[in-house]
Design a protein around this motif. Structure first.
Motif, mmCIF file in Angstrom:
data_model
loop_
_atom_site.group_PDB
_atom_site.id
_atom_site.type_symbol
_atom_site.label_atom_id
_atom_site.label_comp_id
_atom_site.label_asym_id
_atom_site.label_seq_id
_atom_site.Cartn_x
_atom_site.Cartn_y
_atom_site.Cartn_z
ATOM 1 N N ARG A 49 67.248 33.496 5.085
ATOM 2 C CA ARG A 49 67.158 34.039 6.453
ATOM 3 C C ARG A 49 68.472 34.737 6.824
ATOM 4 O O ARG A 49 68.483 35.823 7.402
ATOM 5 N N MET A 50 69.588 34.096 6.461
ATOM 6 C CA MET A 50 70.885 34.695 6.755
ATOM 7 C C MET A 50 71.049 36.026 6.017
ATOM 8 O O MET A 50 71.552 37.005 6.573
ATOM 9 N N LEU A 51 70.606 36.063 4.766
ATOM 10 C CA LEU A 51 70.677 37.297 3.990
ATOM 11 C C LEU A 51 69.846 38.391 4.654
ATOM 12 O O LEU A 51 70.302 39.525 4.807
ATOM 13 N N ALA A 52 68.649 38.053 5.090
ATOM 14 C CA ALA A 52 67.789 39.041 5.755
ATOM 15 C C ALA A 52 68.449 39.542 7.040
ATOM 16 O O ALA A 52 68.427 40.743 7.329
ATOM 17 N N ASP A 53 69.062 38.643 7.802
ATOM 18 C CA ASP A 53 69.741 39.043 9.032
ATOM 19 C C ASP A 53 70.928 39.960 8.740
ATOM 20 O O ASP A 53 71.134 40.953 9.440
ATOM 21 N N ILE A 54 71.693 39.646 7.694
ATOM 22 C CA ILE A 54 72.828 40.486 7.309
ATOM 23 C C ILE A 54 72.328 41.858 6.867
ATOM 24 O O ILE A 54 72.873 42.890 7.267
ATOM 25 N N ARG A 55 71.266 41.878 6.062
ATOM 26 C CA ARG A 55 70.705 43.151 5.614
ATOM 27 C C ARG A 55 70.273 44.020 6.787
ATOM 28 O O ARG A 55 70.541 45.222 6.832
ATOM 29 N N MET A 56 69.591 43.427 7.756
ATOM 30 C CA MET A 56 69.101 44.199 8.896
ATOM 31 C C MET A 56 70.252 44.671 9.775
ATOM 32 O O MET A 56 70.209 45.778 10.324
ATOM 33 N N SER A 57 71.289 43.883 9.905
ATOM 34 C CA SER A 57 72.465 44.292 10.674
ATOM 35 C C SER A 57 73.146 45.489 10.013
ATOM 36 O O SER A 57 73.502 46.473 10.681
ATOM 37 N N ILE A 58 73.311 45.419 8.702
ATOM 38 C CA ILE A 58 73.906 46.533 7.956
ATOM 39 C C ILE A 58 73.009 47.768 8.085
ATOM 40 O O ILE A 58 73.486 48.881 8.330
ATOM 41 N N ALA A 59 71.700 47.565 7.950
ATOM 42 C CA ALA A 59 70.760 48.682 8.040
ATOM 43 C C ALA A 59 70.790 49.312 9.427
ATOM 44 O O ALA A 59 70.803 50.542 9.552
ATOM 45 N N ALA A 60 70.798 48.491 10.462
ATOM 46 C CA ALA A 60 70.814 49.015 11.829
ATOM 47 C C ALA A 60 72.050 49.879 12.058
ATOM 48 O O ALA A 60 71.956 50.957 12.653
ATOM 49 N N ASN A 61 73.192 49.437 11.576
ATOM 50 C CA ASN A 61 74.409 50.236 11.719
ATOM 51 C C ASN A 61 74.342 51.504 10.879
ATOM 52 O O ASN A 61 74.753 52.572 11.327
ATOM 53 N N ALA A 62 73.825 51.402 9.672
ATOM 54 C CA ALA A 62 73.742 52.566 8.783
ATOM 55 C C ALA A 62 72.772 53.613 9.330
ATOM 56 O O ALA A 62 72.997 54.815 9.152
ATOM 57 N N LEU A 63 71.721 53.181 10.005
ATOM 58 C CA LEU A 63 70.756 54.125 10.561
ATOM 59 C C LEU A 63 71.362 54.986 11.669
ATOM 60 O O LEU A 63 70.834 56.043 12.003
ATOM 61 N N LYS A 64 72.477 54.570 12.220
ATOM 62 C CA LYS A 64 73.165 55.369 13.246
ATOM 63 C C LYS A 64 73.837 56.592 12.638
ATOM 64 O O LYS A 64 74.165 57.529 13.342
ATOM 65 N N ASN A 65 74.026 56.565 11.319
ATOM 66 C CA ASN A 65 74.692 57.665 10.624
ATOM 67 C C ASN A 65 73.651 58.729 10.268
ATOM 68 O O ASN A 65 72.815 58.514 9.404
ATOM 69 N N ALA A 99 62.391 54.801 14.744
ATOM 70 C CA ALA A 99 62.543 54.606 16.187
ATOM 71 C C ALA A 99 63.935 54.052 16.509
ATOM 72 O O ALA A 99 64.550 54.434 17.506
ATOM 73 N N TRP A 100 64.419 53.162 15.657
ATOM 74 C CA TRP A 100 65.770 52.624 15.848
ATOM 75 C C TRP A 100 66.798 53.756 15.770
ATOM 76 O O TRP A 100 67.703 53.850 16.600
ATOM 77 N N ARG A 101 66.643 54.613 14.779
ATOM 78 C CA ARG A 101 67.562 55.737 14.605
ATOM 79 C C ARG A 101 67.546 56.640 15.847
ATOM 80 O O ARG A 101 68.592 57.052 16.343
ATOM 81 N N ARG A 102 66.353 56.949 16.352
ATOM 82 C CA ARG A 102 66.248 57.815 17.528
ATOM 83 C C ARG A 102 66.884 57.169 18.755
ATOM 84 O O ARG A 102 67.546 57.847 19.543
ATOM 85 N N SER A 103 66.693 55.854 18.913
ATOM 86 C CA SER A 103 67.264 55.173 20.083
ATOM 87 C C SER A 103 68.774 55.026 19.977
ATOM 88 O O SER A 103 69.468 54.919 20.986
#
Length: 108
Positions: A49-65, A99-103
């Motif tokens: 679960r922690m790994l999945a949360d870390i992955r999604m956090s990294i992904a959310a930040n990367a999608l801003k690029n 949608a995350w990227r657009r927001s």
């Protein structure tokens, strides 16, 4: 076993594109994978679960690029397909990666 140790372990698993279940946490704790998971699960959830949360956090930040495509972000966090990444991202973040990227895009 400290949460920091497991965070470092999971970050290494992301970098090597494997999961927390594939290699025991012995490198940090000298415990079996099952014992590590049961002791770690109480305060912060399972290592997976922690790994999945870390992955999604990294992904959310990367999608801003804007220079990183969704496929590149998926690969960055260890997914072999955009579809698998989308299936993991959407329930955790409440929206699709697009949608995350657009927001996250700054407004003019």
């Amino acid at each position: 076993m400290s949460a920091n140790c497991v965070s470092v372990y999971c970050a290494a698993r992301i970098a090597s594109k494997s999961d927390c279940e594939s290699v025991p946490l012995l490198s940090c704790s000298l415990l079996t994978n099952a014992t590590s998971a049961s002791r770690f699960e109480s305060p912060v959830g399972s290592p997976a679960r922690m790994l999945a949360d870390i992955r999604m956090s990294i992904a959310a930040n990367a999608l801003k690029n804007p220079s990183l495509g969704t496929e590149s972000v998926a690969e960055l966090v260890g997914y072999q397909s955009i579809a698998a990444f989308r299936r993991a991202f959407t329930p955790r973040m409440g929206v699709t990666p697009g949608a995350w990227r657009r927001s996250a895009r700054p407004t003019a």
